[in-house]
Structures are given as C-alpha cells and as structure tokens.
Write an enzyme that holds these catalytic residues in place. Sequence first.
Site, PDB file in Angstrom:
ATOM      1  N   CYS A  92      -1.501   8.841   6.918  1.00  0.00           N
ATOM      2  CA  CYS A  92      -2.355   8.748   6.380  1.00  0.00           C
ATOM      3  C   CYS A  92      -3.599   7.882   7.788  1.00  0.00           C
ATOM      4  O   CYS A  92      -2.618   7.441   8.864  1.00  0.00           O
ATOM      5  CB  CYS A  92      -2.568   6.854   5.287  1.00  0.00           C
ATOM      6  SG  CYS A  92      -1.726   7.764   3.996  1.00  0.00           S
TER       7      CYS A  92
ATOM      8  N   CYS B 172       8.153   3.643   6.361  1.00  0.00           N
ATOM      9  CA  CYS B 172       6.952   3.794   5.055  1.00  0.00           C
ATOM     10  C   CYS B 172       7.969   3.338   4.050  1.00  0.00           C
ATOM     11  O   CYS B 172       7.283   2.381   3.044  1.00  0.00           O
ATOM     12  CB  CYS B 172       6.322   4.495   4.757  1.00  0.00           C
ATOM     13  SG  CYS B 172       6.909   5.693   3.840  1.00  0.00           S
TER      14      CYS B 172
ATOM     15  N   CYS C 160      -3.919   4.788   9.335  1.00  0.00           N
ATOM     16  CA  CYS C 160      -2.487   4.136   9.976  1.00  0.00           C
ATOM     17  C   CYS C 160      -2.090   4.893  10.721  1.00  0.00           C
ATOM     18  O   CYS C 160      -0.542   4.533  11.719  1.00  0.00           O
ATOM     19  CB  CYS C 160      -1.582   4.436   9.106  1.00  0.00           C
ATOM     20  SG  CYS C 160      -2.445   2.337   7.115  1.00  0.00           S
TER      21      CYS C 160
ATOM     22  N   CYS D 219       0.793  -1.406  -0.107  1.00  0.00           N
ATOM     23  CA  CYS D 219      -0.395   0.408   0.081  1.00  0.00           C
ATOM     24  C   CYS D 219       0.756   1.054   0.202  1.00  0.00           C
ATOM     25  O   CYS D 219       0.526   1.909  -0.782  1.00  0.00           O
ATOM     26  CB  CYS D 219      -1.270   0.202   1.556  1.00  0.00           C
ATOM     27  SG  CYS D 219      -1.937   1.123   1.116  1.00  0.00           S
ATOM     28  N   CYS D 220       2.165   1.006   0.672  1.00  0.00           N
ATOM     29  CA  CYS D 220       3.009   2.187   0.999  1.00  0.00           C
ATOM     30  C   CYS D 220       3.609   2.414  -0.482  1.00  0.00           C
ATOM     31  O   CYS D 220       3.237   3.920  -1.046  1.00  0.00           O
ATOM     32  CB  CYS D 220       3.510   2.443   2.489  1.00  0.00           C
ATOM     33  SG  CYS D 220       3.303   2.040   3.425  1.00  0.00           S
TER      34      CYS D 220
END
Length: 230
Positions: free
Chosen positions: A185, A213, A188, A102-103
Amino acid sequence: MPLDDRLALLAEGRKNAVFTTSLGIEDQVLTAALARAAPGVRIVTLETGRLFDETVALIAETEAKYGISIERFRPDEKKLADYVQRFGMNGFYDSIEARKACCGVRKLEPLARALDGADLWITGLRRGQSANRSDVAFAEFDAERGLLKANPLADWDIDTVSAYVEAEGVPVNPLHARGYPSIGCEPCTRAIKPGEDERAGRWWWENDQKRECGLHVAGAAGQSQIPVQP
C-alpha cells in the site's frame, strides 16, 4: 526444474488453484508463466483501496498483455468504516495494533474470501526477500486454511527474476526502478536504502525486523513443510 514445469505439476489435478498477486516483480513473473503453463489457475489480487496508482494501472496492463482476468478482492465496506471510525484513516502509523488491524481489514479478510474453497495457494515468496523469509519452503500444508501453499520461486534470487523479466518482456511496476523492490500500500511503503533487505521499505516506522502484514504468517503448528524437488 523449469518454472513452467513447476507450475504445471503443482496445478495438475487441482480443482481450485489460486495465485494471489501483489503485482510485484516476482508475481508478474508467475502471472506470465501461469498464463502459458497453467491457465486454469485463478489469478486474484487484493485491491486494498490504498495501492499506488502505478500498481492499479499495472493490473489492466497485465490483463491485456496475457489475455487474462485478474479477480479483484476489496475490503468489506462496513468493516473498513468501523476501522476508520476507531483508528482514523491513517491510524496505522500510531501503533502496531492499529497497523495490524488495517492489514486485517484491507488484506486478511479479503484474502480469506479469495481462498475460500481453494485447494492450492500459489505465492511469489522468495528466500532472498528478507531474513524473515530465508527458510521459505517450496510447498507446505497450511492447516489454518486447509490447503497446500506453494512458493515456486522460493530458490530464485532477484537476478534470476530480473533476467526472466528481460527475456520474456514481462511488464513490471515502474516503482521498482525508483528503489521499491517490494511494493504494498502507498502509505506503508518507501524506497529502500543501499544495503537494506528488499522488504525494508514496508512499515518502515516499526522496529520489529520481522514485520509482516499477516498474509504469510502462521503458528508453527499451522504449517508443515513438504519436501518438493525444485
């Protein structure tokens, strides 16, 4: 050396200097100083699609305050759709692999576009943010990206940062006052507990104390520190 002088010296002679801001308190300090001391430096942010509403609102507020334009870099829509199809919208909770993926889509790939052709990358990294950042250099050559990476606030502590904000009237994210010293985010990031590192609220469900990240992580051979007089 005063912050304005540090930034002016760093930017001198650079053809494409880029400052990446997450709109956190350190980055807001740098934005304020760059607008005054090195207006030729591009200011960019990674608009991941999962930011806090407060962070998104601060982008426009900061632009209006300093008369600047902050470039937004967003995830590639197809790559993001592929991620969601494979892991689900919130699959990052399920595994480190999914979280890093995702990162990668929301941050690393947009960062690569933001830094394409850059010869200087300025960040708001500080040694006091976490144990993992305790040896942050003032400047280092990022061989992977082929540019100089500078961290002009490396030796500042949070009290120095906060004093600058107060003295200069720098706009900051209201989440800082609610226990969020480090803001990423929304899904997170949580508020930290007393005694925790400033970045303990990031990806809090993972056990790895050196979790990042990937924006500021490189192999030992990928970066070489350059001595810089603060």
